[in-house]
Structure formats: C-alpha cells, structure tokens
Design an enzyme around this catalytic site. Structure first.
Site, PDB file in Angstrom:
ATOM      1  N   ASN A 149       0.797  -1.238   0.000  1.00 28.73           N
ATOM      2  CA  ASN A 149       0.000   0.000   0.000  1.00 28.73           C
ATOM      3  C   ASN A 149       0.828   1.285   0.000  1.00 28.73           C
ATOM      4  OD1 ASN A 149       0.718  -0.599   2.628  1.00 28.73           O
ATOM      5  ND2 ASN A 149      -1.197   0.119   3.508  1.00 28.73           N
ATOM      6  N   GLY A 224       3.031  -5.606   7.350  1.00 27.35           N
ATOM      7  CA  GLY A 224       2.029  -6.353   6.585  1.00 27.35           C
ATOM      8  C   GLY A 224       0.885  -6.772   7.485  1.00 27.35           C
ATOM      9  N   SER A 225       0.234  -7.860   7.101  1.00 26.77           N
ATOM     10  CA  SER A 225      -0.984  -8.253   7.813  1.00 26.77           C
ATOM     11  C   SER A 225      -0.677  -9.008   9.112  1.00 26.77           C
ATOM     12  CB  SER A 225      -1.825  -9.148   6.901  1.00 26.77           C
ATOM     13  OG  SER A 225      -1.098 -10.318   6.610  1.00 26.77           O
ATOM     14  N   VAL A 226      -1.667  -9.065   9.981  1.00 31.17           N
ATOM     15  CA  VAL A 226      -1.527  -9.786  11.252  1.00 31.17           C
ATOM     16  C   VAL A 226      -1.285 -11.275  10.987  1.00 31.17           C
ATOM     17  CG1 VAL A 226      -2.772 -10.510  13.328  1.00 31.17           C
ATOM     18  CG2 VAL A 226      -2.913  -8.146  12.561  1.00 31.17           C
ATOM     19  N   GLY A 229       2.235 -11.674  10.051  1.00 26.25           N
ATOM     20  CA  GLY A 229       3.060 -11.277  11.207  1.00 26.25           C
ATOM     21  C   GLY A 229       3.107 -12.363  12.274  1.00 26.25           C
ATOM     22  N   GLU A 244       5.107  -4.491  12.098  1.00 26.14           N
ATOM     23  CA  GLU A 244       4.176  -3.361  11.947  1.00 26.14           C
ATOM     24  C   GLU A 244       2.968  -3.914  11.209  1.00 26.14           C
ATOM     25  OE1 GLU A 244       4.655  -0.349  13.141  1.00 26.14           O
ATOM     26  OE2 GLU A 244       6.739  -0.516  13.733  1.00 26.14           O
ATOM     27  N   CYS A 278      -2.952   1.224   6.796  1.00 27.65           N
ATOM     28  CA  CYS A 278      -3.006   0.525   8.084  1.00 27.65           C
ATOM     29  C   CYS A 278      -3.630   1.398   9.156  1.00 27.65           C
ATOM     30  CB  CYS A 278      -1.609   0.087   8.504  1.00 27.65           C
ATOM     31  SG  CYS A 278      -0.434   1.446   8.592  1.00 27.65           S
TER      32      CYS A 278
END
Ligand code: NAD
Length: 470
Positions: A149, A224-226, A229, A244, A278
């Site tokens: 993004n 990136g995404s949970v 992560g 993050e 985010c």
C-alpha cells in the site's frame, strides 16, 4: 525489472507480470526467485557487512544524503511508477515520494548520532573503580519484508535506518507492487558497496518464509498483515523481529466536537489510498446527539470526491490494488448491509474501483468492523455516551492509532488514557504520521516501533565495555 544481488542484476526463469490495476496493462515483469537465489542474497549481504562497518559515520551519512538528492531529481518519475503499480492518485504518490525523501534525510542525520553512554558501575555493589561505557553495534543483516500500500516509504523506513547504523539489507518487496522499491534500491547501490542492499522477488510464502527461517539473518523487519506477522513471530527463532501490522482505527466524534473538522478527518482518513491504509479510519464512532448532522455532512463531502484515472491530478479516489481486492470489499460491505447496515452513499464496485462509501447503523459484530477492511468505507457506529465510545473503540484485536474529536479536555484525556493503541490523537484522525515519530501499535497491531531514531534502536545491539582501574 531484475533483482539486485551483490551489485549484479539477476533475472530468473520464472517471471511474474506486474499489472496496472487501473487498466490491466502489464507494466513490467519480475523474477519469481528460487530458494538458491534467496541464499545467494543472504550470502552477499553477509559478505558486505565488513565493508559497511569500515565506513565512517560521516561517509554513511553523506552517501544517504546523496541518495536524497537523487530521489529528489527523480520525484516525478518515481511518483508515476508508483501510481502505475498501486493505482493510487498521482497527488498521493507525490506525497509518498516527498515523505520518502524526508525519511531518508532523517536517516542521513541519524547516522551521525549513533552512540552509547557512560555507565556508572560504581552505583552498583562492588562496582567502584571502573570506567564503563556502551557502544551501539549493527546487528548484521536485516531482512525488510514490506506490503503493497505504501511500498516505497514503508520500505525506506526499514532500509534507511538499517544502513544508517551499518546493517546490510535484503529487501523482499510486495509482489503486487515491487517496481518503485526495486528502482530505489538501484539508487542506493550506486552509493554503497556491492551487497549492502539486495532485492529478492517472489512469493512471500516461499522467499519471505526462507528469509524468516534463515539463521544467517539477524533481524526481520516486517510490515504487513496480522496473519503473516503471527506466522513470522512463530518462525523467526532467536533473531530480532519488528512487526508493523494491521489496524482497525477508531475516530470518535463526541457531542461537543467541531463537526466540520471531524468530517474532514473521516474524508482524509477513510478514503486516502482508497482506504488501503493501516492507520486508516476504519470505524467512525459518533455520539447520538450529533450523529444525524454528522452523517449528512459526511455524505455531502464524500460525494464531492472524484473517482477516476489515478494519473489525472484531479482524481481523489483511485483503484484498489486489484479487482480481487475490490470484490472482497464488495462482499464485506454486502454482508454488513444484509445484517442491517444502511447505505448513505456508495456501496458500488466498478472493476478494481470501489466507490467511496458511507454506511450507518453499523454494529461491532459485522465482519466489516470486527476485522480490518481495506477499502474506502466510512462505517458509522452510533453510541450514547463517552463510556460506550471508549468501549467500542477498544472492542478489537487491533491497537494501531486512534483519533477523538471533542472540545472537552477531560473527555479527551479519558480517551488518551483508556484507548489501547500506540497513538491517540486529539482533534485529529488516526491517519496521520510524521516520519520521525515513534510509530507502532499495541495488541495485535504489532511489536516494536519505527520512525528513524526508534528503528535504529531496534536495529542495533548494545555492548558494555568495562575498564578495571582499581
Ligand atoms: P501481507 O502480509 O499479505 O504481505 C506483506 C509482505 O509479506 C509481502 O511482501 C508478502 O509477499 C510477504 N509475505 C507473505 N507471506 C509471507 C510469509 N509466510 N513469510 C514472510 N513473508 C510473507 O500484507 P499486504 O496485503 O501486502 O498489506 C496489507 C496489510 O499490511 C494490512 O493488514 C495493513 O494494515 C498492513 N500494513 C501495516 C502497516 C503498519 O505500519 N502497521 C503499514 C502498511 C500496511
């Protein structure tokens, strides 16, 4: 575009097309690297460590500053490439390039401020007679894994502090939008020894995973995404990790708020980059006393947004990253409508575009707001009181940033104290960041902070040196 490994440009047998989400045209191709190539990048980054450590801080700083100047010269070219691959309006791409320049500049300055402190061992039992001090040392090799993004600025938030404190870097850019980052790494390579910065392209589940599991890498810096992560945190072993991750940021509007400012906050926070942010405003929590007035003003302002060709400088709303992403948003919105949400404007899809949408009567048990929705949606959740507003704000696994609009400082201070997020802004939406501030969420929004000085802290190790003078 080829990968950059150890100062050489490397292609591969398997290529993936990078497409413009606006018109489907192929912009370029990238190699889908094999694991041997990932290992080559790891070896080259390790070989280059000593060359970087030998450079003075003065030289590292000057070289980063040179890259600042190069990026300034190519501002328009980089912005256009970013718009082509992400579909974000050209004006937003120009802002991302300006912020990238600022982030780099901050790192060039920080490169001169990396030092330890003297430590009074005599303050501890038996510590008399020592002279002791600490040094901040590079970790070694940092792997930067980044999302689509804000590909350039978010990657520079990793590469620039890593190099400022003399770590070599392997960048794994997002597969959907890798080109701006790869082109930027070429600018860096022109200034630093071969292998200081390397790029490796391919699928996250293969190449990303290989980097995460490698014992020859000292730090994973991931945005990136949970879901990804969590996987990384389970596999990274003893190496340092910064995560993050996603957000589900609330914007609270209390009865005594300046309504026009709050509406502006939602317009800037929910629709920026077509809602793929985010720290985007993902839940608009409005107290009942002003909810009708707020909703009608928000609809009026939302309908002024111009959706269209992202290259046109009048466009405010570009495409999502792909048609599939837009279809996912469409399904989530339709599900909320089926469960009782009321459409005030929008709720339509056109290929990879999703119209700016305002929904009312949204409830926390709808997927739209219980999960992170990456689309241009402003879901209004009506509440009776400040207590309820705070309860709803905290009713999420995420805790990135938050904003509250009120003119009552006691109410503002309650939000500051009680909202569980890395940042709380008063009379500003969550969708705001300066590149020097400590940025990073609580709860499932992540671990660790970025913002150059804070990233450097997480990319160095502290050594204590004690001289026995007794
Ligand atoms: P993603 O997690 O799908 O991908 C991010 C990166 O991880 C990509 O480069 C991908 O190839 C790689 N990857 C995928 N699987 C991997 C694995 N198993 N091991 C290692 N790497 C892997 O995220 P995305 O869809 O590109 O980005 C959107 C998400 O990023 C949203 O959740 C958004 O909130 C979050 N985000 C967070 C911040 C922040 O600073 N907190 C900033 C921007 C985006």
């Amino acid at each position: 575009m080829d990968m950059l490994i150890g100062g050489k440009y490397i292609s591969g047998d398997d290529l993936e097309e990078v497409k413009n989400p606006y018109n489907g045209e192929v912009i370029d191709t990238i190699p889908i690297a094999h694991l041997q190539t990932a290992q080559l990048a790891i070896d080259e980054a390790n070989n280059a460590k000593s060359k970087l450590v030998e450079m003075s801080a003065f030289k590292v700083s000057n070289k980063l500053q040179n890259v600042v100047e190069k990026l300034k010269d190519k501002r328009q070219e980089f912005a256009e490439l970013l718009t082509l691959e992400v579909g974000k309006p050209i004006n937003e791409s120009l802002v991302e390039i300006d912020r990238s320049i600022e982030t780099l500049k901050l790192a060039a300055e920080e490169a001169k401020r990396i030092y330890g402190e003297s430590v009074p061992l005599d303050a501890g039992l038996n510590g008399k007679g020592f002279f002791a001090f600490t040094q901040k040392l590079p970790l070694g090799v940092v792997a930067a894994i980044t999302p689509f993004n804000y590909p350039l600025n978010l990657t520079i938030h990793k590469i620039a502090p890593a190099i400022a404190c003399k770590n070599t870097v392997i960048v794994k850019p997002p597969t959907e939008a890798p080109l701006t980052v790869m082109k930027f790494c070429q600018l860096l390579d022109g200034e630093f020894p071969d292998g200081v910065v390397n790029t490796i392209t391919g699928y996250g589940s293969e190449i990303g995973d290989y980097l995460v599991c490698s014992s020859d890498i000292d730090k994973i810096s991931f945005t990136g995404s949970v879901t990804t992560g969590l996987m990384i945190s389970q596999k990274a072993g003893m190496k340092k990790v910064t995560l993050e991750l996603g957000g589900n940021d609330p914007l609270i509007v209390l009865n005594d708020a300046n309504i026009d400012n709050a509406v502006k906050g939602v317009i800037n926070g929910a629709f920026l980059n077509a809602g793929q942010v985010c720290m985007g405003v993902k839940r608009v929590i409005v107290q009942n006393g002003v909810a009708d007035e707020f909703a009608s003003k928000l609809v009026e302002e939302t309908e002024k947004l111009v959706m269209g060709n992202p290259m046109d400088d009048k466009t405010n709303l570009g495409t999502l990253i792909s048609q599939n992403a837009a279809i996912q948003v469409e399904q989530t919105v339709n599900d909320a409508i089926d469960k009782g949400a009321k459409v005030l404007t929008g709720a339509k899809r056109d290929g990879a575009f999703y119209h700016a949408t305002v929904l009312d009567n949204v409830k926390m048990d709808m997927d739209l707001v219980s999960r992170e929705t990456f689309g241009p949606i402003a879901p209004i959740i009506r509440v009776d009181s400040l207590d309820e507003a705070i309860e709803v704000a905290n009713d999420t696994e995420y805790g990135l940033q938050a904003g509250v609009f009120t003119s009552d400082y006691k109410a503002a201070m309650r939000c500051v104290r009680e909202i569980e997020s890395g940042t709380v802004f008063v009379n500003k939406q969550s969708t705001f960041r300066t590149d020097n501030m400590p940025f990073g969420g609580f709860k499932n929004s992540g671990i660790g902070k970025e913002g150059i000085k804070y990233a450097v802290e997480e990319m160095t190790k502290t050594k204590l040196i004690g001289l026995n003078l007794r």
